[in-house]
Scaffold this motif. Structure first.
Motif, PDB file in Angstrom:
ATOM      1  N   ASP A 163       0.819  -1.124  -0.114  1.00  0.00           N
ATOM      2  CA  ASP A 163       0.011  -0.007  -0.124  1.00  0.00           C
ATOM      3  C   ASP A 163       0.945   1.277  -0.100  1.00  0.00           C
ATOM      4  O   ASP A 163       0.436   2.330  -0.777  1.00  0.00           O
ATOM      5  CB  ASP A 163      -0.905   0.071   1.110  1.00  0.00           C
ATOM      6  N   MET A 169      -5.390  -3.523  -2.721  1.00  0.00           N
ATOM      7  CA  MET A 169      -6.440  -4.465  -3.004  1.00  0.00           C
ATOM      8  C   MET A 169      -7.621  -3.842  -3.514  1.00  0.00           C
ATOM      9  O   MET A 169      -7.766  -2.580  -3.377  1.00  0.00           O
ATOM     10  CB  MET A 169      -6.472  -5.113  -1.876  1.00  0.00           C
ATOM     11  N   ASP A 170      -8.656  -4.648  -3.796  1.00  0.00           N
ATOM     12  CA  ASP A 170     -10.022  -4.186  -4.277  1.00  0.00           C
ATOM     13  C   ASP A 170     -10.471  -3.587  -2.962  1.00  0.00           C
ATOM     14  O   ASP A 170     -11.468  -2.380  -3.071  1.00  0.00           O
ATOM     15  CB  ASP A 170     -10.846  -5.128  -4.923  1.00  0.00           C
ATOM     16  N   GLU A 171     -10.547  -3.887  -1.918  1.00  0.00           N
ATOM     17  CA  GLU A 171     -11.077  -3.370  -0.595  1.00  0.00           C
ATOM     18  C   GLU A 171     -10.099  -3.876   0.512  1.00  0.00           C
ATOM     19  O   GLU A 171      -9.463  -4.749   0.483  1.00  0.00           O
ATOM     20  CB  GLU A 171     -12.291  -4.059  -0.563  1.00  0.00           C
ATOM     21  N   LYS A 172     -10.396  -3.230   1.850  1.00  0.00           N
ATOM     22  CA  LYS A 172      -9.703  -3.403   2.744  1.00  0.00           C
ATOM     23  C   LYS A 172      -9.861  -4.766   3.261  1.00  0.00           C
ATOM     24  O   LYS A 172     -10.833  -5.290   3.468  1.00  0.00           O
ATOM     25  CB  LYS A 172     -10.037  -2.434   4.121  1.00  0.00           C
ATOM     26  N   TYR A 233      -7.792   3.359   1.885  1.00  0.00           N
ATOM     27  CA  TYR A 233      -9.030   2.754   1.318  1.00  0.00           C
ATOM     28  C   TYR A 233     -10.394   3.437   1.420  1.00  0.00           C
ATOM     29  O   TYR A 233     -11.422   3.228   0.843  1.00  0.00           O
ATOM     30  CB  TYR A 233      -9.350   1.413   2.112  1.00  0.00           C
ATOM     31  N   LEU A 236     -11.046   4.774  -1.910  1.00  0.00           N
ATOM     32  CA  LEU A 236     -11.518   3.926  -3.256  1.00  0.00           C
ATOM     33  C   LEU A 236     -12.956   4.023  -3.435  1.00  0.00           C
ATOM     34  O   LEU A 236     -13.794   4.264  -2.643  1.00  0.00           O
ATOM     35  CB  LEU A 236     -11.090   2.359  -2.693  1.00  0.00           C
TER      36      LEU A 236
END
Length: 236
Positions: A163, A169-172, A233, A236
């Motif tokens: 990070d 990543m797509d989500e936490k 995140y 996002l």
């Protein structure tokens, strides 16, 4: 007996009776109520006698314990601010992999140095018990589960500070083991070291494990893992 003598006797009797009664300790007095002169310090003295603080291998292990989390946090923050490693390696993925290799080697060296100290310094007979041994095995199993499951949940780049390189990543990740404990990689590693110390009946291993836990605690506050991840995140 005169009236004045009887009165004086009645006044002195309660005082004498009260002086013979034990005065209960104030539970809110905290440690002020502890009589330190009656404490048995023999176990602590025996524990310390089993540790050779002049051992150069112990110094090496301590340096490794302190240096490792300090190194990767400083480098990761520097990368996040400057993208210096990404420019050097020609991209964030190669840069993250390069830092990961260094972190792995540093952790291998730390584990090796701690193991050397545990094996070469004295064992403590008080810890050489079956129940202590199996508690140590249980901690090793638990720690391994936390470390491995954390790695599987985060992936390679997620585990090794991806990070900070902008690799998100797509989500936490909020599932196991993060649903059970924050920073499972850190505390799983600590549990492994504690388990090894118990299995090896090593007093110095307990001291080194405490230092690992303290170093991780400071690292967590220094890097602000949770806050940093939340901020990333949230965008996002």
């Amino acid at each position: 007996m005169s009236d004045s003598g009887a009165a004086a006797e009645r006044e002195t009797r309660p005082a004498a009776e009260q002086s013979n009664q034990l005065v209960p300790l104030d539970c809110c007095g905290g440690l002020n109520n502890v009589d330190y002169s009656k404490m048995d310090l023999m176990p602590i003295e025996e524990f310390i006698r089993h540790i050779n603080f002049h051992d150069p291998n112990l110094s090496i292990a301590v340096i490794a314990i302190i240096f490792n989390p300090l190194f990767w946090n400083v480098v990761a923050r520097w990368e996040h601010r400057t993208r210096g490693l990404s420019r050097l390696f020609g991209g964030p993925y190669l840069a993250c992999c390069g830092l990961a290799i260094v972190i792995i080697l540093l952790n291998v060296f730390r584990s090796h140095s701690m193991t050397v100290v545990m094996k070469t310094q004295a064992r403590w007979a008080l810890m050489e018990r079956t129940d202590v041994f199996y508690v140590g095995i249980s901690l090793i199993v638990m720690g391994t589960v936390l470390v491995v499951s954390s790695f599987l949940a985060l992936g390679f780049t997620g585990t090794f500070l991806g990070d900070y390189f902008g690799i998100l990543m797509d989500e936490k990740v909020t599932g196991f083991p993060f649903s059970v404990v924050e920073n499972p990689m850190y505390w799983g590693s600590t549990a492994n070291y504690l388990g090894l110390a118990l299995v090896g009946a090593s007093p110095v291993g307990l001291v080194l494990t405490a230092m690992v836990a303290l170093a991780y605690k400071v690292a967590i506050k220094f890097e602000g893992v949770t806050i940093h991840t939340e901020n990333l995140y949230r965008t996002l």
